[in-house]
Design a protein around this motif. Sequence first.
Motif, short mmCIF file in Angstrom:
data_model
loop_
_atom_site.label_atom_id
_atom_site.label_comp_id
_atom_site.label_asym_id
_atom_site.label_seq_id
_atom_site.Cartn_x
_atom_site.Cartn_y
_atom_site.Cartn_z
N PRO A 137 0.76 -1.35 0.02
CA PRO A 137 0.08 0.02 -0.05
C PRO A 137 0.94 1.35 0.00
O PRO A 137 0.28 2.36 -0.28
N ALA A 138 2.02 1.09 0.38
CA ALA A 138 2.93 2.27 0.53
C ALA A 138 3.14 3.08 -0.81
O ALA A 138 3.41 4.13 -0.86
N TRP A 139 3.29 2.07 -1.72
CA TRP A 139 3.48 2.44 -3.12
C TRP A 139 2.35 3.25 -3.68
O TRP A 139 2.70 4.34 -4.36
N LEU A 140 1.13 2.79 -3.31
CA LEU A 140 -0.12 3.63 -3.85
C LEU A 140 0.08 5.05 -3.30
O LEU A 140 -0.18 5.87 -3.88
N VAL A 141 0.19 4.91 -1.89
CA VAL A 141 0.54 6.42 -1.14
C VAL A 141 1.32 7.31 -1.78
O VAL A 141 1.09 8.42 -2.03
N PHE A 142 2.32 6.62 -2.30
CA PHE A 142 3.59 7.60 -2.83
C PHE A 142 2.85 7.98 -4.22
O PHE A 142 3.34 9.07 -4.65
N LEU A 183 7.72 19.27 -12.52
CA LEU A 183 9.03 18.33 -12.59
C LEU A 183 9.88 18.53 -11.66
O LEU A 183 10.66 17.70 -11.06
N GLY A 184 10.07 19.85 -10.95
CA GLY A 184 11.00 20.07 -10.27
C GLY A 184 10.59 19.48 -8.67
O GLY A 184 11.37 18.92 -8.06
N VAL A 185 9.32 19.61 -8.30
CA VAL A 185 8.91 19.01 -7.09
C VAL A 185 9.08 17.60 -7.31
O VAL A 185 9.25 16.71 -6.39
N GLY A 190 11.04 12.08 -5.96
CA GLY A 190 11.48 10.90 -6.58
C GLY A 190 13.01 10.46 -5.85
O GLY A 190 13.23 9.45 -5.63
N LEU A 191 13.86 11.61 -5.46
CA LEU A 191 14.83 11.20 -4.81
C LEU A 191 14.49 10.78 -3.16
O LEU A 191 15.09 9.65 -2.66
N ALA A 192 13.42 11.34 -2.76
CA ALA A 192 13.04 11.12 -1.36
C ALA A 192 12.56 9.45 -1.55
O ALA A 192 12.59 8.83 -0.56
N VAL A 208 14.02 7.89 -10.44
CA VAL A 208 13.71 9.38 -10.51
C VAL A 208 13.14 9.71 -11.96
O VAL A 208 12.39 10.24 -12.01
N ALA A 209 13.68 9.19 -12.75
CA ALA A 209 13.20 9.29 -14.20
C ALA A 209 11.84 8.82 -14.55
O ALA A 209 11.06 9.23 -15.28
N LEU A 210 11.37 7.68 -13.90
CA LEU A 210 10.26 7.13 -13.92
C LEU A 210 9.19 7.99 -13.16
O LEU A 210 8.20 8.33 -13.66
N CYS A 211 9.88 8.52 -12.07
CA CYS A 211 8.77 9.64 -11.38
C CYS A 211 8.52 10.74 -12.35
O CYS A 211 7.35 11.25 -12.30
N LEU A 212 9.42 10.97 -12.98
CA LEU A 212 9.34 12.40 -13.89
C LEU A 212 8.32 12.01 -14.87
O LEU A 212 7.49 12.71 -15.45
#
Length: 273
Positions: A137-142, A183-185, A190-192, A208-212
């Motif tokens: 579930p934590a992945w879904l929260v993220f 994208l900056g946020v 992504g790093l966090a 991080v690229a996937l998050c972007l």
Amino acid sequence: MSGLRQRVVTGAALAAGLLAAILLLPTALFLVLILLVLLLAAWEWTGLMGVDEKPVRLLYLGLCLVLGFVALDHALTMGRLWPVVAGVIWWALVLVLLAVYQPGIVGTGRHALKGVAGVMTLVPACVALLMLHAIQPAWLVFLFLLTACADSAAYFTGKRFGRSKLAPHISPGKTREGLFGALGVTLLLGLAGAWYFEVHLGLWFYFVALCLVTALLSVAGDLFESLMKREAGVKDSGEILPGHGGVMDRIDSVTAAAPVFLFGLLWAGILVR
């Protein structure tokens, strides 16, 4: 109650309820919630299609529900990823549509095509959300944090610095400066996230690229719903959420983000089913 205050109160209640549902509900009950959202969103989608006849709208809801059950069964029981892959391919096609869109290109009378678009928008997203919940579930929260922060950053950055329109024919309020703010946020999140989920150091750049990419697709989801509303000549998809409009107005970003995010995690081995 003022519009802004109503929007904040509703948003806070939705966020608290969603967080509680993700963290407290077992996957079986979370499935019920997902299917309820699917039905509400599908009902609103028939309005965006321009369908007024109640029997036809109910038939479309039944179709979405059956397809949702089939896709979920294949993904969760049989371990097949085709519903998620279908979602990734669909949003790649939507990006092309958004790039070439001109008012009227979709056509107000093409109910069948809009119906297919609704299925492809909603069903893969529901599968991806439920799979993320079943895995952790934590992945879904993220994921929800990622899309919500990207949306908020885009709004406030665009409000303060916005000059260049991102998609003037679709959503005149969105700006390129707002997208850069999002994208900056997302980069920081992504790093966090890589640190919190203990992603292998060699995969930090990929994660991080996937998050972007996920944030970019969340914007595409928002724009695609805006396109549908523009073609339908409506401001909101519905009125069920005070200050926010309809269910689709709240989940448009995550419908695009969820399949891409899940597929990227599984493909790299960051998540294992």
